[in-house]
Motif scaffolding. Sequence first.
Motif, PDB file in Angstrom:
ATOM      1  N   PHE A 299      13.307   4.546   4.725  1.00 41.58           N
ATOM      2  CA  PHE A 299      12.198   4.491   4.004  1.00 41.58           C
ATOM      3  C   PHE A 299      12.290   3.286   3.776  1.00 41.58           C
ATOM      4  CE2 PHE A 299      10.741   8.882   5.426  1.00 41.58           C
ATOM      5  CZ  PHE A 299      10.940   8.099   7.164  1.00 41.58           C
ATOM      6  N   LYS A 300      11.650   2.075   3.100  1.00 40.71           N
ATOM      7  CA  LYS A 300      11.400   1.182   2.314  1.00 40.71           C
ATOM      8  C   LYS A 300      10.474   1.466   1.143  1.00 40.71           C
ATOM      9  CE  LYS A 300      14.118  -2.341   3.804  1.00 40.71           C
ATOM     10  NZ  LYS A 300      15.511  -1.651   3.691  1.00 40.71           N
ATOM     11  N   ARG A 301       9.412   2.119   2.063  1.00 38.79           N
ATOM     12  CA  ARG A 301       8.442   2.909   1.147  1.00 38.79           C
ATOM     13  C   ARG A 301       7.897   3.772   1.474  1.00 38.79           C
ATOM     14  NH1 ARG A 301       3.037   0.655   1.881  1.00 38.79           N
ATOM     15  NH2 ARG A 301       2.522   0.066   4.286  1.00 38.79           N
ATOM     16  N   VAL A 302       6.572   4.674   0.918  1.00 34.82           N
ATOM     17  CA  VAL A 302       6.552   5.826   1.446  1.00 34.82           C
ATOM     18  C   VAL A 302       4.891   5.596   1.841  1.00 34.82           C
ATOM     19  CG1 VAL A 302       6.192   8.336   1.021  1.00 34.82           C
ATOM     20  CG2 VAL A 302       8.031   7.206   0.138  1.00 34.82           C
ATOM     21  N   THR A 303       4.941   6.217   2.892  1.00 38.02           N
ATOM     22  CA  THR A 303       3.427   5.963   3.648  1.00 38.02           C
ATOM     23  C   THR A 303       2.668   7.441   3.119  1.00 38.02           C
ATOM     24  OG1 THR A 303       3.463   6.188   5.224  1.00 38.02           O
ATOM     25  CG2 THR A 303       3.776   4.089   4.378  1.00 38.02           C
ATOM     26  N   LYS A 304       1.307   7.234   3.805  1.00 41.77           N
ATOM     27  CA  LYS A 304       0.846   8.789   3.613  1.00 41.77           C
ATOM     28  C   LYS A 304       1.280   8.971   4.587  1.00 41.77           C
ATOM     29  CE  LYS A 304      -4.352  10.093   4.504  1.00 41.77           C
ATOM     30  NZ  LYS A 304      -5.574   9.425   4.564  1.00 41.77           N
ATOM     31  N   GLN A 305       1.190   8.529   5.833  1.00 40.34           N
ATOM     32  CA  GLN A 305       2.171   8.990   7.069  1.00 40.34           C
ATOM     33  C   GLN A 305       3.493   9.850   6.992  1.00 40.34           C
ATOM     34  OE1 GLN A 305       0.722   6.241   6.926  1.00 40.34           O
ATOM     35  NE2 GLN A 305      -1.138   6.554   7.802  1.00 40.34           N
ATOM     36  N   VAL A 306       4.374   9.673   6.260  1.00 43.84           N
ATOM     37  CA  VAL A 306       5.706  10.247   5.308  1.00 43.84           C
ATOM     38  C   VAL A 306       5.153  11.673   4.894  1.00 43.84           C
ATOM     39  CG1 VAL A 306       7.630   9.699   4.277  1.00 43.84           C
ATOM     40  CG2 VAL A 306       6.739   7.850   5.366  1.00 43.84           C
ATOM     41  N   VAL A 307       4.841  11.140   3.298  1.00 49.67           N
ATOM     42  CA  VAL A 307       3.548  12.399   2.945  1.00 49.67           C
ATOM     43  C   VAL A 307       3.673  13.425   3.640  1.00 49.67           C
ATOM     44  CG1 VAL A 307       2.414  13.497   0.766  1.00 49.67           C
ATOM     45  CG2 VAL A 307       3.462  11.349   0.781  1.00 49.67           C
ATOM     46  N   ILE A 308       2.638  13.171   4.672  1.00 48.72           N
ATOM     47  CA  ILE A 308       2.360  14.397   5.539  1.00 48.72           C
ATOM     48  C   ILE A 308       3.224  15.040   6.425  1.00 48.72           C
ATOM     49  CG2 ILE A 308       0.593  14.669   7.538  1.00 48.72           C
ATOM     50  CD1 ILE A 308      -1.117  12.560   6.372  1.00 48.72           C
ATOM     51  N   ALA A 309       4.202  13.884   7.309  1.00 48.11           N
ATOM     52  CA  ALA A 309       5.104  14.370   7.657  1.00 48.11           C
ATOM     53  C   ALA A 309       6.459  15.947   7.486  1.00 48.11           C
ATOM     54  CB  ALA A 309       5.485  12.871   8.622  1.00 48.11           C
TER      55      ALA A 309
END
Length: 108
Positions: free
Chosen positions: A62-72
Amino acid sequence: MSMEKDKQDRFFERFQTSLREHLLTFNDGVIAIIITIMVLSIPSPRSDGDFWYDAHRIFITFKRVTKQVVIADFFLLTLSFIPVMTKWIIIDPSQMALAVYGGVYLLV
């Protein structure tokens, strides 16, 4: 006299807030220790899967952490069910225990 009473009231209010926060922190620590002891007392399943390594390998891409990454990432919670289901199978090796374990394993 009223000024002194206001000081006492503010002190008591700060003391109560601080005490509440310390008690909550203490409770969190106790619960974390109990959960750790419960999980450590359960033998780990023998398999070729290494969840930590796989998760680490995926996250470094991952280059950056998005909202979807946090939820996953909250799906890591499902890993905590593996030891519980394993203990259930050890204690009561029934078809129901095996079916629920299989469902949790597929979810993970």
